[in-house]
Design an enzyme around this catalytic site. Structure first.
Site, mmCIF file in Angstrom:
data_model
loop_
_atom_site.group_PDB
_atom_site.id
_atom_site.type_symbol
_atom_site.label_atom_id
_atom_site.label_comp_id
_atom_site.label_asym_id
_atom_site.label_seq_id
_atom_site.Cartn_x
_atom_site.Cartn_y
_atom_site.Cartn_z
ATOM 1 N N ARG A 172 0.783 -1.252 0.000
ATOM 2 C CA ARG A 172 0.000 0.000 0.000
ATOM 3 C C ARG A 172 0.806 1.289 0.000
ATOM 4 O O ARG A 172 0.237 2.352 0.249
ATOM 5 C CB ARG A 172 -0.962 0.039 1.202
ATOM 6 C CG ARG A 172 -1.765 -1.225 1.472
ATOM 7 C CD ARG A 172 -2.741 -1.518 0.395
ATOM 8 N NE ARG A 172 -3.712 -2.537 0.796
ATOM 9 C CZ ARG A 172 -4.426 -3.218 -0.084
ATOM 10 N NH1 ARG A 172 -4.291 -3.016 -1.388
ATOM 11 N NH2 ARG A 172 -5.302 -4.114 0.326
ATOM 12 N N ASP A 207 -3.117 -6.389 -11.175
ATOM 13 C CA ASP A 207 -3.789 -7.082 -10.086
ATOM 14 C C ASP A 207 -4.678 -6.136 -9.294
ATOM 15 O O ASP A 207 -4.310 -5.013 -9.002
ATOM 16 C CB ASP A 207 -2.758 -7.717 -9.139
ATOM 17 C CG ASP A 207 -3.448 -8.404 -7.983
ATOM 18 O OD1 ASP A 207 -4.165 -9.381 -8.223
ATOM 19 O OD2 ASP A 207 -3.316 -7.926 -6.842
ATOM 20 N N ASP A 245 -1.544 -13.166 -1.277
ATOM 21 C CA ASP A 245 -2.386 -12.018 -1.647
ATOM 22 C C ASP A 245 -2.679 -11.178 -0.395
ATOM 23 O O ASP A 245 -3.812 -10.717 -0.195
ATOM 24 C CB ASP A 245 -3.685 -12.460 -2.337
ATOM 25 C CG ASP A 245 -4.387 -11.278 -3.020
ATOM 26 O OD1 ASP A 245 -3.808 -10.171 -3.060
ATOM 27 O OD2 ASP A 245 -5.519 -11.460 -3.505
HETATM 28 O O1 DOR Z 1 -9.152 -9.352 -2.221
HETATM 29 C C1 DOR Z 1 -8.406 -8.680 -2.917
HETATM 30 N N1 DOR Z 1 -7.796 -7.579 -2.436
HETATM 31 N N2 DOR Z 1 -8.217 -9.034 -4.187
HETATM 32 C C2 DOR Z 1 -7.533 -8.246 -5.046
HETATM 33 O O2 DOR Z 1 -7.390 -8.631 -6.174
HETATM 34 C C3 DOR Z 1 -7.025 -6.930 -4.617
HETATM 35 C C4 DOR Z 1 -6.779 -6.921 -3.167
HETATM 36 C C5 DOR Z 1 -6.508 -5.553 -2.635
HETATM 37 O O3 DOR Z 1 -5.692 -4.820 -3.204
HETATM 38 O O4 DOR Z 1 -7.093 -5.190 -1.599
HETATM 39 ZN ZN ZN Z 2 -3.674 -9.058 -5.059
#
Ligand code: DOR
Ligand code: ZN
Length: 400
Positions: free
Chosen positions: A61, A148, A278
């Site tokens: 982030r 993504d 993820d």
């Molecule tokens: O659950 C998710 N959160 N899937 C994604 O593809 C993006 C990610 C996010 O950036 O919060």
């Molecule tokens: Zn992701």
């Protein structure tokens, strides 16, 4: 700088032996029975030593959303989870569409000196869905491109992006979600884009890595594509293995029992290359507003170990391959195995330790997890990067 890790069970993708590991100047010099060297010593009695984990799919982030996570808190969370390398996604603010942000992130990682980082660049400039010019300005520090969080919606854009990726030796990490279909059918939305991209990868010859695969149909397509020699790899998340029929908000969503069975089968038979978290930290307020994602770095190992190894689906060697050796290889790193000459990146684990997951104890700013209160096994006791203990959750060190 020397360090000797004593009396551990040494496990990587190919070995499972009892012994010691000797690291000098950041690299593994020797491992095996009774190594005697007079230097700093870590007592790893009753612990397993594995190559530290490598996460191909992480959101820190920064820049833009540092109230959710920043490179410092994310790195500390990674270390607590046993990771010394993460690949960061581009959906920051501004979107990472060029070397300026890449350099900022890599500079910050160097300054912090906690973990190693690769920064992914967006496929389309600022996620606009069409502009690809910036891809010609990237240097060799960038190995992956990805939209993504969104996905490349246009067939033509994806086709062109794969041609550029092939010519510039980049791998496209694909987020498979058709924006028009997703509101009526999330399964079709993932499957149709997966099929498109496998087809385009075969057509162009470009390397394609499918992110967070969650459906049984997608797994079957990937299995077939690999048999045909298409250059496709894929990852599965701990949450898509551990949960089914659960409406905790994440993208792609938690699927059904049949899908979990297919993902596990894919992990067993080699269709799945990598386990990636993820890691998607969000604030409580954003989560209440519907932000999708799970803060995953600090629970990944214990979830995977408990659900796959303890239940007997895979060996600890295979887990090590999924969480270290394969991602290390795909990213071209000198990490992911316990072998002479490899980086001295080691995680020490107490496999028998029972843990109740407690989100309040997360180092990550993101406390968003569906696993709060869940009982799992396998605690990360220490994380070592190039011979230096970067996280110590209770191991004894004799500094001599
Ligand atoms: O659950 C998710 N959160 N899937 C994604 O593809 C993006 C990610 C996010 O950036 O919060
Ligand atoms: Zn992701």
């Amino acid at each position: 700088m020397e360090v000797l890790i004593k009396n551990c069970r040494i496990v990587d993708e190919t070995k499972d032996i009892q012994g010691d590991i000797y690291i000098k100047d950041g690299r593994i010099v020797e491992y095996g029975q009774s190594i005697h060297i007079d230097c700093k010593t870590i007592d790893a009695t009753n612990l397993v030593a594995m190559p530290s984990f490598i996460d191909m799919h992480v959101h820190f982030r920064e820049p833009g959303y540092t109230y959710k996570e920043d490179i410092y808190t994310g790195s500390m969370a990674a270390l607590k989870g046993g990771y010394t390398f993460v690949n960061l996604m581009a959906n920051t603010d501004p979107v990472c569409s060029g070397m300026e942000i890449v350099e900022y992130v890599l500079g910050r990682a160097k300054e912090l000196d906690l973990i190693d980082i690769h920064q992914t660049v967006s496929v389309t400039k600022d996620f606009d869905g069409k502009t690809l010019d910036h891809l010609h300005t990237l240097d060799e520090r960038v190995k992956f491109i990805s939209d993504d969080g969104k996905g490349v919606q246009s067939n033509l854009t994806m086709f062109k992006a794969l041609l550029i990726a092939r010519d510039r030796d980049l791998t496209v990490i694909a987020h498979e979600e058709d924006e028009e279909i997703v509101d009526i059918d999330t399964r079709l939305s993932e499957n149709i884009m997966t099929m498109r991209d496998i087809y385009l990868s075969g057509l162009t010859g470009a390397r394609l890595h499918l992110a967070h695969v969650s459906t049984k149909e997608s797994i079957e397509e990937i299995r077939k594509a690999k048999k045909e020699g298409i250059r496709v790899t894929c990852e599965v998340t701990p949450h898509h293995i551990a949960l089914y029929d659960n409406d905790y908000r994440v993208n792609p969503p938690i699927r059904e029992r049949e899908d979990v069975r297919a993902l596990v089968q894919g992990i067993v038979d080699g269709t799945v290359d990598v386990i990636a978290t993820d890691h998607a930290p969000h604030s409580e307020e954003d989560k209440e507003k519907g932000a999708p994602g799970i803060s995953g770095l600090e629970t990944a190992f214990s979830l995977v170990y408990t659900n796959l190894v303890k239940r007997g689906s895979i060996s600890l060697n295979r887990l090590s391959q999924l969480m270290s050796a394969s991602p290390g290889k795909l990213m071209g790193l000198n990490k992911g195995r316990i072998k002479k000459g490899y980086d001295g990146d080691i995680v020490l684990i107490d496999l028998d330790k029972k843990i109740i997951i407690d989100k309040e104890s997360f180092i990550s700013k993101g406390k968003n997890t569906p696993f709060n209160g869940v009982e799992v096994y396998g605690e990360i006791i220490a994380t070592i990067r190039r011979g230096q203990v970067k996280y110590n959750g209770g191991v004894n060190i004799d500094n001599r």
